[in-house]
Design an enzyme around this catalytic site. Structure first.
Site, PDB file in Angstrom:
ATOM      1  N   SER A 126     -26.547  57.777 -23.429  1.00 33.18           N
ATOM      2  CA  SER A 126     -27.383  57.016 -24.355  1.00 33.18           C
ATOM      3  C   SER A 126     -28.734  56.700 -23.741  1.00 33.18           C
ATOM      4  O   SER A 126     -28.851  56.509 -22.530  1.00 33.18           O
ATOM      5  CB  SER A 126     -26.658  55.708 -24.712  1.00 33.18           C
ATOM      6  OG  SER A 126     -27.526  54.812 -25.365  1.00 33.18           O
ATOM      7  N   TYR A 153     -21.777  47.620 -21.515  1.00 32.51           N
ATOM      8  CA  TYR A 153     -21.702  48.924 -22.206  1.00 32.51           C
ATOM      9  C   TYR A 153     -22.735  49.882 -21.603  1.00 32.51           C
ATOM     10  O   TYR A 153     -22.403  50.980 -21.180  1.00 32.51           O
ATOM     11  CB  TYR A 153     -21.959  48.770 -23.709  1.00 32.51           C
ATOM     12  CG  TYR A 153     -22.364  50.079 -24.337  1.00 32.51           C
ATOM     13  CD1 TYR A 153     -23.700  50.350 -24.632  1.00 32.51           C
ATOM     14  CD2 TYR A 153     -21.424  51.073 -24.587  1.00 32.51           C
ATOM     15  CE1 TYR A 153     -24.076  51.571 -25.162  1.00 32.51           C
ATOM     16  CE2 TYR A 153     -21.796  52.303 -25.112  1.00 32.51           C
ATOM     17  CZ  TYR A 153     -23.128  52.534 -25.394  1.00 32.51           C
ATOM     18  OH  TYR A 153     -23.502  53.754 -25.910  1.00 32.51           O
ATOM     19  N   LYS A 157     -22.377  53.534 -19.135  1.00 29.84           N
ATOM     20  CA  LYS A 157     -23.032  54.837 -19.348  1.00 29.84           C
ATOM     21  C   LYS A 157     -23.705  55.294 -18.055  1.00 29.84           C
ATOM     22  O   LYS A 157     -23.609  56.444 -17.645  1.00 29.84           O
ATOM     23  CB  LYS A 157     -24.055  54.762 -20.482  1.00 29.84           C
ATOM     24  CG  LYS A 157     -23.448  54.647 -21.869  1.00 29.84           C
ATOM     25  CD  LYS A 157     -22.569  55.849 -22.215  1.00 29.84           C
ATOM     26  CE  LYS A 157     -21.968  55.743 -23.593  1.00 29.84           C
ATOM     27  NZ  LYS A 157     -20.975  56.802 -23.869  1.00 29.84           N
TER      28      LYS A 157
HETATM   29  C1  WQD Z   1     -31.893  49.070 -34.209  1.00 30.39           C
HETATM   30  C2  WQD Z   1     -32.995  48.087 -34.574  1.00 30.39           C
HETATM   31  C3  WQD Z   1     -32.429  45.787 -34.208  1.00 30.39           C
HETATM   32  C4  WQD Z   1     -29.343  45.416 -37.257  1.00 30.39           C
HETATM   33  C5  WQD Z   1     -27.608  50.372 -30.238  1.00 30.39           C
HETATM   34  C6  WQD Z   1     -27.048  50.562 -28.875  1.00 30.39           C
HETATM   35  C7  WQD Z   1     -27.290  51.967 -28.423  1.00 30.39           C
HETATM   36  C8  WQD Z   1     -26.720  52.911 -29.432  1.00 30.39           C
HETATM   37  C9  WQD Z   1     -27.307  52.651 -30.810  1.00 30.39           C
HETATM   38  C10 WQD Z   1     -24.503  53.602 -28.794  1.00 30.39           C
HETATM   39  C11 WQD Z   1     -33.122  46.957 -33.558  1.00 30.39           C
HETATM   40  C12 WQD Z   1     -32.674  46.056 -35.687  1.00 30.39           C
HETATM   41  C13 WQD Z   1     -30.326  45.939 -36.425  1.00 30.39           C
HETATM   42  C14 WQD Z   1     -29.691  44.408 -38.205  1.00 30.39           C
HETATM   43  C15 WQD Z   1     -31.965  44.510 -37.463  1.00 30.39           C
HETATM   44  N1  WQD Z   1     -25.311  52.778 -29.478  1.00 30.39           N
HETATM   45  N2  WQD Z   1     -31.616  45.484 -36.541  1.00 30.39           N
HETATM   46  N3  WQD Z   1     -30.993  44.001 -38.268  1.00 30.39           N
HETATM   47  O1  WQD Z   1     -29.744  48.271 -30.750  1.00 30.39           O
HETATM   48  O2  WQD Z   1     -31.340  50.260 -30.913  1.00 30.39           O
HETATM   49  O3  WQD Z   1     -28.987  50.607 -30.199  1.00 30.39           O
HETATM   50  O4  WQD Z   1     -27.024  51.276 -31.127  1.00 30.39           O
HETATM   51  O5  WQD Z   1     -24.795  54.489 -28.062  1.00 30.39           O
HETATM   52  O6  WQD Z   1     -26.666  52.150 -27.180  1.00 30.39           O
HETATM   53  O7  WQD Z   1     -27.730  49.684 -28.008  1.00 30.39           O
HETATM   54  O8  WQD Z   1     -29.469  50.038 -32.556  1.00 30.39           O
HETATM   55  O9  WQD Z   1     -29.084  49.891 -34.979  1.00 30.39           O
HETATM   56  O10 WQD Z   1     -28.291  47.977 -33.496  1.00 30.39           O
HETATM   57  O11 WQD Z   1     -30.724  48.293 -33.925  1.00 30.39           O
HETATM   58  O12 WQD Z   1     -33.141  44.104 -37.533  1.00 30.39           O
HETATM   59  O13 WQD Z   1     -28.830  43.896 -38.975  1.00 30.39           O
HETATM   60  O14 WQD Z   1     -32.654  47.457 -35.812  1.00 30.39           O
HETATM   61  O15 WQD Z   1     -33.007  44.533 -33.834  1.00 30.39           O
HETATM   62  O16 WQD Z   1     -34.491  46.640 -33.417  1.00 30.39           O
HETATM   63  P1  WQD Z   1     -29.968  49.701 -31.066  1.00 30.39           P
HETATM   64  P2  WQD Z   1     -29.305  49.031 -33.790  1.00 30.39           P
END
Ligand code: WQD
Length: 343
Positions: A126, A153, A157
């Site tokens: 990741s 997590y 990785k």
């Molecule tokens: C994306 C953006 C949130 C939900 C994570 C893991 C990463 C990978 C992908 C496994 C951020 C914003 C989110 C919501 C929001 N997983 N958001 N409201 O955090 O970039 O990555 O998932 O491999 O390892 O860390 O993805 O989709 O959670 O968030 O505003 O209800 O959307 O703040 O900026 P993230 P995400």
């Protein structure tokens, strides 16, 4: 045709990868303990491909039963290892479960690969290993520094990558390709497989589609006071089918004996950064559904902005993630509508 062992193959990225592998003619055996997925995914794969993958309901940490799988399928030529726990927040609350599961399963897989002379592994990593790259390293390429993980997590990785490197260093006939994913989203165009988050989604896209489907009242946007053009966080959202195709390219590369290094690392992204608000605006345009949303405080652990420089994967793997974001978001919405029986 070669047989590929896919751990976590009933999961989101795993199932899309199994479809692509089988469509390329590979035989696949899925190993999955269904802890974060369900058996009906096999029906979806079969409907898309026209034949069913072999399936073994085994925990990758279970050496004895994993040994049985390697013995039962002596034609395994490569492993794609997806199986892992992957909820960032949960890993902070239950670190030991993450270390035991994510590290233990990889060690078991590698031990059995050595015993059974399976020489190739593709590992699901990741972009989280990069943390928040500094401006000089954006877009982020494979030479960007690995930063201290912000969660157990993310740490698993990083440690997994080190385990792979050390094991390859000690075993000349072992080859690995490490794929660092950015943000996988969307669903297969057939809407027969897609993301199946358990409970309240942590990730942005499933929360957006569930809000559009009326399961959630509104989307909370975690912060619009970041140092980005519209104040919301930027990510590299990659179509899950494009991501799956990269895994087939990686397997083909290793089976053809092409890797120049025992361990190769590739960033799998589009090279395009999009903000939360841009994703939201585009989804509303594509779906015609007005999503209620509220700007709330920042989410702990979020980084501000990261997107990939995919040049190495484009050139070395001969792979490119170029599905237009509108089509990707449409696929996510079509899948959600199928799940909820919405016309
Ligand atoms: C994306 C953006 C949130 C939900 C994570 C893991 C990463 C990978 C992908 C496994 C951020 C914003 C989110 C919501 C929001 N997983 N958001 N409201 O955090 O970039 O990555 O998932 O491999 O390892 O860390 O993805 O989709 O959670 O968030 O505003 O209800 O959307 O703040 O900026 P993230 P995400």
């Amino acid at each position: 045709m070669a047989r590929i062992l896919v751990t976590g193959g009933t999961g989101y990225i795993g199932s899309h990868t199994v479809v692509c592998l089988m469509q390329q003619g590979y035989d696949v055996v899925i190993v999955d303990n269904l802890s974060n997925s369900n058996i009906e995914v096999l029906d979806g794969i079969e409907k898309i491909v026209g034949r069913r993958p072999d399936f073994e309901n085994v925990n990758c940490n279970d050496y004895v039963n994993m040994e049985r799988v390697f013995t039962q399928y002596p034609d395994i030529q490569a492993v794609i290892h997806f199986a892992a726990s992957k909820a960032v927040g949960e890993s902070v609350e239950q670190p030991l479960m993450y270390y035991r599961n994510n590290l233990g399963s990889l060690v078991t897989i590698l031990e059995l690969m050595l015993v059974h002379n399976v020489p190739h592994i593709v590992f699901s990593s990741s972009c989280t290993v990069y943390g928040q790259p500094d401006k000089a390293h954006l877009p982020v390429d494979e030479t960007a520094p690995i930063q201290k993980a912000l969660s157990p997590y993310g740490n698993t990785k990083q440690i997994n990558e080190e385990i792979i490197c050390d094991t390859c260093h000690a075993n000349a006939n072992l080859h690995a390709i490490i794929l660092r994913y950015f943000n996988p989203i969307g669903a297969h165009p057939s809407a027969l497989i897609g993301e199946l988050p358990n409970g309240v989604p942590n990730n942005l896209l499933p929360f957006v589609t569930q809000t559009a489907a009326g399961l959630r009242d509104k989307l909370r946007v975690f912060g619009n006071d970041y140092n980005t053009p519209d104040g919301s966080c930027i990510r590299d959202y990659i179509y899950v089918v494009d991501l799956a195709k990269a895994h087939v390219k990686a397997v083909e590369r290793m089976l053809a004996g092409l890797p120049t290094d025992q361990v190769e690392v590739f960033n799998l992204g589009t090279g395009r950064g999009l903000s939360v608000l841009e994703i939201l605006r585009t989804f509303i345009k594509v779906s015609g559904i007005h999503i209620k949303y509220e700007i709330v405080g920042r989410r702990e652990g979020d980084i501000e902005q990261v997107w990939a420089n995919p040049k190495k994967a484009n050139e070395v793997l001969g792979w490119k993630a170029d599905t237009p974001i509108e089509d990707v978001l449409r696929s996510a919405w079509n899948w959600e509508k199928k799940l909820r029986g919405i016309e």
